[in-house]
Write a protein that holds these residues in place. Structure first.
Motif, PDB file in Angstrom:
ATOM      1  N   LEU A  42     -81.864 -21.574 -79.998  1.00 34.76           N
ATOM      2  CA  LEU A  42     -80.367 -22.101 -79.723  1.00 34.76           C
ATOM      3  C   LEU A  42     -80.113 -22.542 -78.871  1.00 34.76           C
ATOM      4  O   LEU A  42     -79.423 -23.516 -78.021  1.00 34.76           O
ATOM      5  CB  LEU A  42     -79.441 -21.109 -80.274  1.00 34.76           C
ATOM      6  N   MET A  43     -80.147 -22.018 -77.460  1.00 35.72           N
ATOM      7  CA  MET A  43     -80.382 -22.021 -75.985  1.00 35.72           C
ATOM      8  C   MET A  43     -80.618 -23.335 -75.102  1.00 35.72           C
ATOM      9  O   MET A  43     -81.564 -23.749 -75.315  1.00 35.72           O
ATOM     10  CB  MET A  43     -80.000 -21.251 -74.844  1.00 35.72           C
TER      11      MET A  43
ATOM     12  N   ASN B 167     -62.650 -22.037 -71.424  1.00 37.67           N
ATOM     13  CA  ASN B 167     -62.900 -22.823 -72.378  1.00 37.67           C
ATOM     14  C   ASN B 167     -64.353 -22.298 -73.025  1.00 37.67           C
ATOM     15  O   ASN B 167     -65.264 -23.002 -73.407  1.00 37.67           O
ATOM     16  CB  ASN B 167     -63.270 -24.324 -72.288  1.00 37.67           C
ATOM     17  N   PRO B 168     -64.823 -20.402 -72.513  1.00 33.54           N
ATOM     18  CA  PRO B 168     -66.316 -20.440 -72.763  1.00 33.54           C
ATOM     19  C   PRO B 168     -66.837 -20.021 -74.343  1.00 33.54           C
ATOM     20  O   PRO B 168     -65.162 -19.978 -74.779  1.00 33.54           O
ATOM     21  CB  PRO B 168     -66.881 -19.673 -71.840  1.00 33.54           C
ATOM     22  N   PRO B 169     -67.412 -20.072 -74.779  1.00 28.94           N
ATOM     23  CA  PRO B 169     -67.501 -19.213 -76.300  1.00 28.94           C
ATOM     24  C   PRO B 169     -66.891 -17.854 -76.416  1.00 28.94           C
ATOM     25  O   PRO B 169     -66.432 -17.254 -77.187  1.00 28.94           O
ATOM     26  CB  PRO B 169     -69.177 -19.945 -77.061  1.00 28.94           C
ATOM     27  N   MET B 170     -67.483 -16.926 -75.362  1.00 24.81           N
ATOM     28  CA  MET B 170     -67.384 -15.873 -75.735  1.00 24.81           C
ATOM     29  C   MET B 170     -66.865 -15.336 -73.810  1.00 24.81           C
ATOM     30  O   MET B 170     -66.480 -16.326 -72.914  1.00 24.81           O
ATOM     31  CB  MET B 170     -68.211 -14.505 -75.125  1.00 24.81           C
ATOM     32  N   GLY B 171     -65.482 -13.942 -74.052  1.00 27.07           N
ATOM     33  CA  GLY B 171     -65.102 -13.838 -72.269  1.00 27.07           C
ATOM     34  C   GLY B 171     -66.209 -12.781 -71.849  1.00 27.07           C
ATOM     35  O   GLY B 171     -66.903 -12.765 -72.194  1.00 27.07           O
ATOM     36  N   PRO B 172     -65.776 -12.575 -70.948  1.00 30.45           N
ATOM     37  CA  PRO B 172     -66.762 -11.875 -69.668  1.00 30.45           C
ATOM     38  C   PRO B 172     -67.230 -10.575 -70.914  1.00 30.45           C
ATOM     39  O   PRO B 172     -68.542 -10.093 -70.168  1.00 30.45           O
ATOM     40  CB  PRO B 172     -66.071 -11.936 -68.601  1.00 30.45           C
ATOM     41  N   LEU B 173     -66.410  -9.858 -70.428  1.00 32.62           N
ATOM     42  CA  LEU B 173     -66.869  -8.442 -71.268  1.00 32.62           C
ATOM     43  C   LEU B 173     -67.547  -8.755 -72.864  1.00 32.62           C
ATOM     44  O   LEU B 173     -68.345  -7.231 -72.789  1.00 32.62           O
ATOM     45  CB  LEU B 173     -65.758  -7.479 -71.326  1.00 32.62           C
ATOM     46  N   GLU B 174     -67.105  -8.649 -73.403  1.00 34.70           N
ATOM     47  CA  GLU B 174     -67.950  -9.297 -74.696  1.00 34.70           C
ATOM     48  C   GLU B 174     -68.875  -9.686 -74.041  1.00 34.70           C
ATOM     49  O   GLU B 174     -70.549  -9.180 -75.492  1.00 34.70           O
ATOM     50  CB  GLU B 174     -67.070 -10.555 -75.866  1.00 34.70           C
TER      51      GLU B 174
ATOM     52  N   MET C 276     -62.327 -20.287 -87.809  1.00 41.14           N
ATOM     53  CA  MET C 276     -63.278 -21.586 -88.307  1.00 41.14           C
ATOM     54  C   MET C 276     -64.199 -21.296 -87.263  1.00 41.14           C
ATOM     55  O   MET C 276     -65.354 -21.735 -87.283  1.00 41.14           O
ATOM     56  CB  MET C 276     -62.118 -22.509 -88.949  1.00 41.14           C
ATOM     57  N   ALA C 277     -63.509 -21.538 -85.769  1.00 38.89           N
ATOM     58  CA  ALA C 277     -63.810 -22.124 -84.835  1.00 38.89           C
ATOM     59  C   ALA C 277     -65.483 -21.085 -84.539  1.00 38.89           C
ATOM     60  O   ALA C 277     -66.681 -21.655 -83.619  1.00 38.89           O
ATOM     61  CB  ALA C 277     -63.358 -22.207 -83.726  1.00 38.89           C
ATOM     62  N   ALA C 278     -65.224 -19.921 -84.519  1.00 36.63           N
ATOM     63  CA  ALA C 278     -66.410 -18.860 -84.578  1.00 36.63           C
ATOM     64  C   ALA C 278     -67.778 -19.112 -85.500  1.00 36.63           C
ATOM     65  O   ALA C 278     -68.560 -19.097 -84.938  1.00 36.63           O
ATOM     66  CB  ALA C 278     -66.020 -17.310 -84.814  1.00 36.63           C
ATOM     67  N   PHE C 279     -66.881 -19.025 -86.846  1.00 33.63           N
ATOM     68  CA  PHE C 279     -68.463 -19.656 -87.682  1.00 33.63           C
ATOM     69  C   PHE C 279     -68.638 -21.185 -87.359  1.00 33.63           C
ATOM     70  O   PHE C 279     -70.049 -20.756 -87.023  1.00 33.63           O
ATOM     71  CB  PHE C 279     -67.412 -19.729 -88.966  1.00 33.63           C
ATOM     72  N   LEU C 280     -68.364 -22.083 -86.989  1.00 35.16           N
ATOM     73  CA  LEU C 280     -68.617 -22.307 -86.564  1.00 35.16           C
ATOM     74  C   LEU C 280     -69.734 -22.843 -85.167  1.00 35.16           C
ATOM     75  O   LEU C 280     -70.835 -22.972 -84.648  1.00 35.16           O
ATOM     76  CB  LEU C 280     -67.927 -24.237 -86.089  1.00 35.16           C
ATOM     77  N   GLY C 281     -69.310 -22.422 -83.950  1.00 33.95           N
ATOM     78  CA  GLY C 281     -69.754 -21.772 -82.974  1.00 33.95           C
ATOM     79  C   GLY C 281     -70.341 -20.445 -83.441  1.00 33.95           C
ATOM     80  O   GLY C 281     -71.332 -20.325 -82.070  1.00 33.95           O
ATOM     81  N   LYS C 282     -71.256 -20.058 -84.274  1.00 32.65           N
ATOM     82  CA  LYS C 282     -71.770 -19.293 -84.984  1.00 32.65           C
ATOM     83  C   LYS C 282     -71.989 -17.719 -83.597  1.00 32.65           C
ATOM     84  O   LYS C 282     -72.531 -17.398 -83.205  1.00 32.65           O
ATOM     85  CB  LYS C 282     -73.303 -19.301 -84.502  1.00 32.65           C
ATOM     86  N   ARG C 283     -70.664 -17.488 -83.616  1.00 30.54           N
ATOM     87  CA  ARG C 283     -69.869 -16.055 -82.710  1.00 30.54           C
ATOM     88  C   ARG C 283     -69.027 -15.517 -83.848  1.00 30.54           C
ATOM     89  O   ARG C 283     -68.586 -16.212 -84.619  1.00 30.54           O
ATOM     90  CB  ARG C 283     -69.549 -16.285 -81.784  1.00 30.54           C
ATOM     91  N   PRO C 284     -69.239 -14.301 -83.255  1.00 31.72           N
ATOM     92  CA  PRO C 284     -68.062 -13.161 -84.267  1.00 31.72           C
ATOM     93  C   PRO C 284     -67.346 -13.796 -84.006  1.00 31.72           C
ATOM     94  O   PRO C 284     -66.102 -13.484 -83.023  1.00 31.72           O
ATOM     95  CB  PRO C 284     -68.539 -11.555 -83.759  1.00 31.72           C
ATOM     96  N   ALA C 285     -65.541 -14.009 -84.881  1.00 29.79           N
ATOM     97  CA  ALA C 285     -64.547 -14.520 -84.382  1.00 29.79           C
ATOM     98  C   ALA C 285     -64.091 -13.224 -83.742  1.00 29.79           C
ATOM     99  O   ALA C 285     -64.081 -11.521 -84.157  1.00 29.79           O
ATOM    100  CB  ALA C 285     -63.290 -14.599 -85.408  1.00 29.79           C
ATOM    101  N   ASN C 286     -62.707 -13.419 -83.204  1.00 32.71           N
ATOM    102  CA  ASN C 286     -61.376 -12.051 -82.531  1.00 32.71           C
ATOM    103  C   ASN C 286     -60.529 -12.309 -82.920  1.00 32.71           C
ATOM    104  O   ASN C 286     -59.370 -13.450 -82.200  1.00 32.71           O
ATOM    105  CB  ASN C 286     -61.965 -12.552 -81.013  1.00 32.71           C
ATOM    106  N   PHE C 287     -60.042 -11.935 -83.745  1.00 28.75           N
ATOM    107  CA  PHE C 287     -58.514 -12.057 -84.548  1.00 28.75           C
ATOM    108  C   PHE C 287     -57.670 -11.362 -83.484  1.00 28.75           C
ATOM    109  O   PHE C 287     -57.529 -10.317 -83.242  1.00 28.75           O
ATOM    110  CB  PHE C 287     -58.258 -12.200 -85.617  1.00 28.75           C
ATOM    111  N   VAL C 288     -56.206 -11.951 -83.738  1.00 22.82           N
ATOM    112  CA  VAL C 288     -55.669 -11.468 -82.937  1.00 22.82           C
ATOM    113  C   VAL C 288     -53.904 -11.294 -83.934  1.00 22.82           C
ATOM    114  O   VAL C 288     -53.319 -10.965 -83.222  1.00 22.82           O
ATOM    115  CB  VAL C 288     -54.467 -12.439 -81.857  1.00 22.82           C
ATOM    116  N   GLY C 289     -53.810 -11.484 -85.151  1.00 21.58           N
ATOM    117  CA  GLY C 289     -52.981 -11.264 -86.091  1.00 21.58           C
ATOM    118  C   GLY C 289     -51.543 -12.400 -85.212  1.00 21.58           C
ATOM    119  O   GLY C 289     -50.421 -12.257 -85.722  1.00 21.58           O
ATOM    120  N   ARG C 290     -52.080 -14.269 -84.852  1.00 18.59           N
ATOM    121  CA  ARG C 290     -51.055 -14.348 -85.186  1.00 18.59           C
ATOM    122  C   ARG C 290     -51.157 -15.889 -85.824  1.00 18.59           C
ATOM    123  O   ARG C 290     -52.681 -16.451 -85.003  1.00 18.59           O
ATOM    124  CB  ARG C 290     -51.128 -15.083 -83.552  1.00 18.59           C
TER     125      ARG C 290
END
Ligand SMILES: CCCCCCCCCCCCC/C=C/C(=O)SCCNC(=O)CCNC(=O)[C@H](O)C(C)(C)COP(=O)(O)OP(=O)(O)OC[C@H]1O[C@@H](n2cnc3c(N)ncnc32)[C@H](O)[C@@H]1OP(=O)(O)O
Length: 543
Positions: free
Chosen positions: A150-151, A226-233, A529-543
């Motif tokens: 993929l990369m 705007n990277p697909p993942m945070g640095p700690l993830e 939906m962005a997580a699905f399309l970006g092929k990464r796990p979603a990180n939900f915040v409840g908002r």
């Protein structure tokens, strides 16, 4: 000087990186010999790649003919000795300098003199690797990114000894594999890790110094940069041990303290919390590698084991208070209710206390019980009963007020109130009828029969039964899974499922459409939906 034409590529290491490299090389049309410590591992990896190609066919991204031809070009081999006819060998073994030096010497001895030798190393000096071979001018670094198919990037690293023709040939091969090439001289961390690792460490220093939580740092980076993942993830995904190893290379080789690893990173690695592959790093992960939000699952334990957790006014009043607190808790995403001890969930309302009650007192007691049931049903989060023993009378009613029930194989259920000359007073008649059907509810309420876990499962009173010692763990797994989903979506699903029970189907469908539409525009809907399309796990915040 003429260089070799590449037709056959050897890949040494059939792990995630090696398999990815083998896949893209075979897809590009090269014959690929894949080797690991033995033929069995190489064969397993080859079958996995073939399965991956099959998935691409299913998705319409590859024709069946192309997949078949690619799979045919992939040949598992027993080891380095089989690389004699390879024009290029790419080493993708574990990131360990001594191991790589040994493998480089062995490959050099097995390969024909004009063949090229590359390492997928992300941090080890390619100049040092080249120096143990008799072909130093034909050695360079070919650093693929994970996941390789993929990369788009390959970082080509020129050793001090690398001949220009070697570089040109490898660049063309990488481009034939569909990659964009960047070129780095042989310096610690090359280009990508020289930038990435200090950035990841800076995020860790921010946690260490209490500047922000991991969640806020990752969310800030994702939404602000705007990277697909945070640095700690991302650090968790790479592996904290790998991040530490590269940070140490940067610090030792460059000698500037700005590259030092944070104490927090060293401690996490010492604790064995190496990130996603180990189940825990900055975040906690389930066995499928899904992030489990910590502290998001609460447990209420009915704790009166000497009376089989019988429900008296004090216990029910306390429940009422605790549930009101839980309603205000914005972090909780699921709640488990269980009983203390190994005999009972709750053996009913306290018969001793009820024995002297007048009608109005019984009414007040029943109303308190119903208020508690309504609290559980209308909480925004799912409530799961883990029934570890007797769930009789008010105990069974309490389990029925939960969203669903899992039970131990020892559990017993019943509405035995008729034995005492009364009836269920806390929803046991109608909640039971809605769960198991009117006929079964009538029989249970009229006879006062007590049924075992198997029968409860058969009639749909419980969703699953488990060995007693596994019950709570299983229920926690279910709760943790729910906690990874969008909390607003789960709350709406719970509300629509509950309210839909009391209205005709068209009205229930109307409720569903309204709830469905209300979720659009929420942060969680955009993230999911962005997580699905970006092929990464979603990180939900409840908002
Ligand atoms: C969100 C939910 C909130 C719920 C709030 C509810 C509020 C209430 C609403 C109003 C009421 C609605 C109507 C409900 C009515 C009932 O629930 S009636 C009670 C129904 N239950 C029963 O009839 C079961 C009674 N218990 C038994 O039959 C036996 O104990 C047993 C379960 C079969 C186990 O037997 P055994 O292993 O032999 O243990 P025991 O020695 O009998 O029990 C140990 C001690 O526990 C005491 N105990 C057990 N059950 C109760 C009980 N329901 N009430 C009070 N005390 C109980 C038992 O007396 C023993 O005590 P000691 O003798 O002091 O050791």
């Amino acid at each position: 000087m003429m260089t070799i034409e590449i037709r056959t590529v050897g890949v040494l290491g059939a792990g995630q990186m090696g398999s990815g490299i083998a896949q893209v090389a075979a897809t590009a049309g090269y014959t690929v010999k894949l080797a690991d410590v033995d033929l069995e591992r190489a064969t397993k990896a080859t079958s996995k790649i073939a399965a991956m190609l099959g998935k691409l066919v299913e998705k319409g991204k590859l024709t069946a003919e192309a997949a078949e031809a690619t799979a045919k070009r992939l040949i598992p081999v027993a080891g380095i000795a089989d690389f004699g006819d390879c024009d290029l060998v790419i080493e993708a073994a574990t990131e360990n300098v001594d191991l790589k030096l040994k493998l480089f010497a062995a490959c050099d001895a097995a390969m024909k003199p004009d063949a090229l030798l590359a390492s997928n190393t992300s941090s080890i000096s390619v100049t040092k690797l080249a120096a143990v071979t008799k072909r130093p001018g034909k050695v360079l670094g070919m650093h693929f990114m994970n996941p390789v198919p993929l990369m788009r990037l390959v970082e080509i690293v020129k050793a001090v000894q690398t001949e220009p023709e070697t570089y040109t040939t490898i660049k063309e091969a990488a481009e034939k594999m569909g990659k964009t090439v960047v070129t780095s001289n042989d310096a610690p961390g090359f280009l990508v890790n020289r930038i990435l690792i200090p950035m990841l460490c800076e995020a860790m220093f921010a946690v260490q110094e209490g500047v922000g939580t991991p969640e806020d740092i990752d969310t800030g980076a994702k939404l602000g940069l705007n990277p697909p993942m945070g640095p700690l993830e991302l650090a968790d995904l790479i592996g904290l041990d790998t991040v530490l190893a590269i940070a140490n290379v940067l610090y030792t080789d460059i000698g500037d303290t700005k590259y030092r690893a944070p104490t927090l990173l060293k401690n996490l690695v010492r604790a064995g919390w190496v990130g996603k592959k180990g189940g825990r790093g900055f975040y906690v992960y389930d066995e499928k590698g899904q992030k489990v939000p910590e502290g998001f699952v609460g447990t209420i334990t009915l704790n009166r084991p000497d009376k089989l957790n019988a429900l008296n006014a004090e216990l029910v009043g306390e429940l009422h208070r605790v549930l009101a607190e839980i309603r205000r808790d914005k972090d909780l995403r699921a709640l488990i209710v269980t009983g203390a001890g190994d005999k009972a969930f709750a053996a009913g309302a306290d018969i001793a206390a009820m024995s002297t009650m007048t009608g109005p007192e019984a009414k007040a007691f029943g109303e308190l019980g119903h208020a508690v049931g309504a609290q559980m049903e209308t909480l925004a989060i799912p409530v799961i009963a883990a029934v570890n023993g007797f769930a009789l009378g008010g105990g069974c009613e309490m389990a029925l007020a939960c969203d669903f029930i899992h039970a131990s194989t020892k559990a017993k259920f019943g509405q035995p109130e008729v034995n005492l000359g009364v009836i269920p007073g806390f929803g046991g008649t109608n909640r039971l009828a809605r769960r198991v059907g009117i006929g079964r509810a009538r029989e249970l309420c009229f006879t006062g029969d007590v049924i075992g876990a198997e029968e409860a499962l058969r009639i749909g009173l419980v969703n699953g039964i488990h060995a007693p010692e596994e019950l709570l763990g299983k229920v926690k797994e279910i709760a943790a899974k729910i906690a990874t989903k969008g909390p607003l979506a789960v709350a709406q699903a719970k509300r629509v499922l509950l309210r839909g029970l009391d209205v005709p189907l068209p009205t229930a469908n109307e409720l569903e459409v309204q709830a469905f539409a209300a979720l659009f525009g929420s942060e969680d809907q955009r993230e999911g939906m962005a997580a699905f399309l970006g092929k990464r796990p979603a990180n939900f915040v409840g908002r």
